[in-house]
Write a protein that holds these residues in place. Sequence first.
Motif, PDB file in Angstrom:
ATOM      1  N   GLU A  78       0.241  -1.134  -0.216  1.00  0.00           N
ATOM      2  CA  GLU A  78      -0.241   0.294   0.135  1.00  0.00           C
ATOM      3  C   GLU A  78       0.569   0.878  -0.082  1.00  0.00           C
ATOM      4  OE1 GLU A  78      -3.240  -0.075  -0.126  1.00  0.00           O
ATOM      5  OE2 GLU A  78      -3.404  -2.284   0.003  1.00  0.00           O
ATOM      6  N   VAL A  79       0.471   2.404  -0.226  1.00  0.00           N
ATOM      7  CA  VAL A  79       0.598   4.016  -0.366  1.00  0.00           C
ATOM      8  C   VAL A  79       1.344   4.115   1.090  1.00  0.00           C
ATOM      9  CG1 VAL A  79       0.449   6.680  -0.499  1.00  0.00           C
ATOM     10  CG2 VAL A  79       0.025   4.128  -2.600  1.00  0.00           C
ATOM     11  N   LEU A  80       2.059   4.874   1.263  1.00  0.00           N
ATOM     12  CA  LEU A  80       3.029   5.056   2.762  1.00  0.00           C
ATOM     13  C   LEU A  80       2.313   6.545   2.330  1.00  0.00           C
ATOM     14  CD1 LEU A  80       5.885   4.179   4.682  1.00  0.00           C
ATOM     15  CD2 LEU A  80       5.814   6.104   3.242  1.00  0.00           C
ATOM     16  N   SER A  81       2.538   7.418   3.286  1.00  0.00           N
ATOM     17  CA  SER A  81       2.091   9.513   3.529  1.00  0.00           C
ATOM     18  C   SER A  81       2.449   9.371   4.861  1.00  0.00           C
ATOM     19  CB  SER A  81       1.213   9.664   2.544  1.00  0.00           C
ATOM     20  OG  SER A  81       1.448  10.560   2.865  1.00  0.00           O
ATOM     21  N   PHE A  82       3.693   9.660   5.669  1.00  0.00           N
ATOM     22  CA  PHE A  82       3.916  10.103   6.961  1.00  0.00           C
ATOM     23  C   PHE A  82       4.610  11.550   6.326  1.00  0.00           C
ATOM     24  CE2 PHE A  82       6.781  10.301  10.110  1.00  0.00           C
ATOM     25  CZ  PHE A  82       6.065  10.199  11.017  1.00  0.00           C
ATOM     26  N   GLU A  83       3.785  12.399   7.698  1.00  0.00           N
ATOM     27  CA  GLU A  83       4.529  13.347   8.025  1.00  0.00           C
ATOM     28  C   GLU A  83       4.152  13.645   9.690  1.00  0.00           C
ATOM     29  OE1 GLU A  83       4.814  18.103   6.436  1.00  0.00           O
ATOM     30  OE2 GLU A  83       3.285  16.480   6.630  1.00  0.00           O
ATOM     31  N   TYR A 100       5.078 -10.877   0.966  1.00  0.00           N
ATOM     32  CA  TYR A 100       4.628  -9.217   0.208  1.00  0.00           C
ATOM     33  C   TYR A 100       5.750  -8.806  -0.837  1.00  0.00           C
ATOM     34  CZ  TYR A 100      -0.043  -9.762   1.995  1.00  0.00           C
ATOM     35  OH  TYR A 100      -0.731  -9.806   2.740  1.00  0.00           O
ATOM     36  N   GLU A 101       7.297  -9.247  -0.413  1.00  0.00           N
ATOM     37  CA  GLU A 101       7.840  -8.271  -1.188  1.00  0.00           C
ATOM     38  C   GLU A 101       8.377  -7.249  -1.005  1.00  0.00           C
ATOM     39  OE1 GLU A 101      10.738  -9.915  -1.679  1.00  0.00           O
ATOM     40  OE2 GLU A 101      10.020 -11.887  -2.606  1.00  0.00           O
ATOM     41  N   ASP A 102       7.871  -6.468   0.742  1.00  0.00           N
ATOM     42  CA  ASP A 102       7.290  -5.214   0.261  1.00  0.00           C
ATOM     43  C   ASP A 102       7.986  -4.938   2.594  1.00  0.00           C
ATOM     44  OD1 ASP A 102       7.378  -2.715  -0.004  1.00  0.00           O
ATOM     45  OD2 ASP A 102       4.411  -2.483   1.018  1.00  0.00           O
ATOM     46  N   ARG A 103       8.690  -3.842   2.859  1.00  0.00           N
ATOM     47  CA  ARG A 103       8.302  -3.218   4.123  1.00  0.00           C
ATOM     48  C   ARG A 103       6.961  -2.922   4.886  1.00  0.00           C
ATOM     49  NH1 ARG A 103      12.815  -4.060   6.219  1.00  0.00           N
ATOM     50  NH2 ARG A 103      14.962  -4.995   5.063  1.00  0.00           N
ATOM     51  N   ILE A 104       6.623  -2.488   6.065  1.00  0.00           N
ATOM     52  CA  ILE A 104       6.118  -1.996   6.561  1.00  0.00           C
ATOM     53  C   ILE A 104       6.748  -0.916   7.457  1.00  0.00           C
ATOM     54  CG2 ILE A 104       4.440  -1.362   8.621  1.00  0.00           C
ATOM     55  CD1 ILE A 104       3.065  -3.936   8.103  1.00  0.00           C
ATOM     56  N   GLY A 121       8.323  21.243   1.298  1.00  0.00           N
ATOM     57  CA  GLY A 121       7.557  20.470   0.556  1.00  0.00           C
ATOM     58  C   GLY A 121       7.917  19.218   0.511  1.00  0.00           C
ATOM     59  N   VAL A 122       7.521  18.685  -0.462  1.00  0.00           N
ATOM     60  CA  VAL A 122       7.967  17.253  -0.990  1.00  0.00           C
ATOM     61  C   VAL A 122       9.006  17.241  -2.181  1.00  0.00           C
ATOM     62  CG1 VAL A 122       7.183  15.317  -1.610  1.00  0.00           C
ATOM     63  CG2 VAL A 122       5.442  16.930   0.189  1.00  0.00           C
ATOM     64  N   SER A 123      10.114  16.538  -2.290  1.00  0.00           N
ATOM     65  CA  SER A 123      10.816  15.780  -3.284  1.00  0.00           C
ATOM     66  C   SER A 123      10.440  15.686  -4.272  1.00  0.00           C
ATOM     67  CB  SER A 123      12.049  15.082  -2.748  1.00  0.00           C
ATOM     68  OG  SER A 123      11.531  14.045  -2.256  1.00  0.00           O
ATOM     69  N   ALA A 124      10.933  15.496  -5.477  1.00  0.00           N
ATOM     70  CA  ALA A 124      11.409  15.067  -6.359  1.00  0.00           C
ATOM     71  C   ALA A 124      11.014  13.096  -5.914  1.00  0.00           C
ATOM     72  CB  ALA A 124      11.725  15.104  -7.570  1.00  0.00           C
ATOM     73  N   PRO A 125      11.088  12.667  -7.133  1.00  0.00           N
ATOM     74  CA  PRO A 125      11.355  11.021  -6.660  1.00  0.00           C
ATOM     75  C   PRO A 125      12.402  11.052  -6.619  1.00  0.00           C
ATOM     76  CG  PRO A 125       9.495  11.070  -8.722  1.00  0.00           C
ATOM     77  CD  PRO A 125       9.831  12.256  -8.400  1.00  0.00           C
ATOM     78  N   ALA A 126      12.911  10.557  -5.251  1.00  0.00           N
ATOM     79  CA  ALA A 126      14.082   9.891  -4.953  1.00  0.00           C
ATOM     80  C   ALA A 126      15.076   8.936  -6.240  1.00  0.00           C
ATOM     81  CB  ALA A 126      14.494   9.369  -3.687  1.00  0.00           C
ATOM     82  N   ASN A 127      13.859   7.862  -6.940  1.00  0.00           N
ATOM     83  CA  ASN A 127      14.444   6.357  -6.992  1.00  0.00           C
ATOM     84  C   ASN A 127      13.653   6.174  -8.713  1.00  0.00           C
ATOM     85  OD1 ASN A 127      13.017   5.665  -4.987  1.00  0.00           O
ATOM     86  ND2 ASN A 127      13.259   3.575  -5.600  1.00  0.00           N
ATOM     87  N   GLU A 128      13.967   5.658  -8.831  1.00  0.00           N
ATOM     88  CA  GLU A 128      13.120   4.768  -9.682  1.00  0.00           C
ATOM     89  C   GLU A 128      12.997   3.551  -9.408  1.00  0.00           C
ATOM     90  OE1 GLU A 128      14.876   5.027 -14.056  1.00  0.00           O
ATOM     91  OE2 GLU A 128      14.956   6.899 -14.272  1.00  0.00           O
ATOM     92  N   TYR A 129      11.948   2.689  -9.557  1.00  0.00           N
ATOM     93  CA  TYR A 129      11.728   1.313  -8.901  1.00  0.00           C
ATOM     94  C   TYR A 129      13.283   0.696  -9.534  1.00  0.00           C
ATOM     95  CZ  TYR A 129       7.050   2.082  -8.786  1.00  0.00           C
ATOM     96  OH  TYR A 129       5.335   2.676  -8.152  1.00  0.00           O
ATOM     97  N   ASP A 130      13.538  -0.459  -8.596  1.00  0.00           N
ATOM     98  CA  ASP A 130      14.755  -1.776  -9.436  1.00  0.00           C
ATOM     99  C   ASP A 130      16.382  -0.240  -8.792  1.00  0.00           C
ATOM    100  OD1 ASP A 130      13.475  -3.189  -8.714  1.00  0.00           O
ATOM    101  OD2 ASP A 130      13.243  -4.094 -10.647  1.00  0.00           O
ATOM    102  N   SER A 148       5.900   6.940  -0.301  1.00  0.00           N
ATOM    103  CA  SER A 148       6.249   6.251  -1.588  1.00  0.00           C
ATOM    104  C   SER A 148       5.174   4.988  -1.626  1.00  0.00           C
ATOM    105  CB  SER A 148       7.002   5.438  -0.541  1.00  0.00           C
ATOM    106  OG  SER A 148       6.445   4.243   0.330  1.00  0.00           O
ATOM    107  N   VAL A 149       5.482   4.511  -2.593  1.00  0.00           N
ATOM    108  CA  VAL A 149       4.090   4.299  -3.607  1.00  0.00           C
ATOM    109  C   VAL A 149       5.120   3.111  -4.256  1.00  0.00           C
ATOM    110  CG1 VAL A 149       2.823   3.880  -5.977  1.00  0.00           C
ATOM    111  CG2 VAL A 149       2.777   6.377  -3.995  1.00  0.00           C
ATOM    112  N   HIS A 150       4.164   1.264  -3.701  1.00  0.00           N
ATOM    113  CA  HIS A 150       4.691  -0.251  -3.889  1.00  0.00           C
ATOM    114  C   HIS A 150       4.426  -0.326  -5.661  1.00  0.00           C
ATOM    115  CE1 HIS A 150       4.951  -4.670  -3.699  1.00  0.00           C
ATOM    116  NE2 HIS A 150       6.073  -4.233  -3.170  1.00  0.00           N
ATOM    117  N   SER A 151       5.167  -1.315  -6.460  1.00  0.00           N
ATOM    118  CA  SER A 151       5.004  -1.825  -7.483  1.00  0.00           C
ATOM    119  C   SER A 151       4.887  -3.257  -6.850  1.00  0.00           C
ATOM    120  CB  SER A 151       5.314  -1.448  -8.190  1.00  0.00           C
ATOM    121  OG  SER A 151       5.716  -1.746  -9.377  1.00  0.00           O
ATOM    122  N   ASN A 152       3.683  -3.741  -6.774  1.00  0.00           N
ATOM    123  CA  ASN A 152       3.846  -5.680  -6.914  1.00  0.00           C
ATOM    124  C   ASN A 152       5.182  -5.968  -8.280  1.00  0.00           C
ATOM    125  OD1 ASN A 152       2.289  -6.517  -4.492  1.00  0.00           O
ATOM    126  ND2 ASN A 152       0.943  -6.137  -5.772  1.00  0.00           N
TER     127      ASN A 152
END
Length: 169
Positions: A78-83, A100-104, A121-130, A148-152
């Motif tokens: 699932e989406v993570l949104s935290f402040e 799930y190959e994911d983290r909480i 503010g919020v940064s631009a994406p800090a990475n691409e998938y993989d 963060s947004v997870h991709s299965n």
Amino acid sequence: MSLLSITSFLTLLTLASACDNDHDGFLKKECPPNDSIYEIQSLHDDHFEDRIWDWRCQPSGFEFESCSWSGDMNQFDEVLSFECNNGVVTGVESTNSDNYEDRIWNFKCCTKPNLCYSECGVSAPANEYDGPLSYLVDPGYFLTGADSVHSNHYEDRVWKFRTCKITAC
């Protein structure tokens, strides 16, 4: 060797000696008192479908009076949104699931009265998938959250980071 692969190789060398977790392992990083996280490095491994992380701390210039952990901020896949609520990130904790190959994720925030937040503010994406992740908080700013947004398909997350300028009021 391309510039990207040289950068990835150098990041891997740095992470190999300073990482906060093993692949598929528990992650916990807490800054020393009155420090906050200012730099984040991470590499994804397709074999483990997980990342190794290096969360780095530096003195904040403030004497924090209270700190607390957020509790779980996302569910697997699932989406993570935290402040932080009027605070700065001073720690992270993460549990991996091979199913799930994911983290909480769980974040530690510290604050003190009479701090003023501006230019958030919020940064631009800090990475691409993989891909490798490298993020440095701009001078004069503090890390206050993460998204963060997870991709299965990739079994990875793309990260953005929240920052604010903080001064005594």
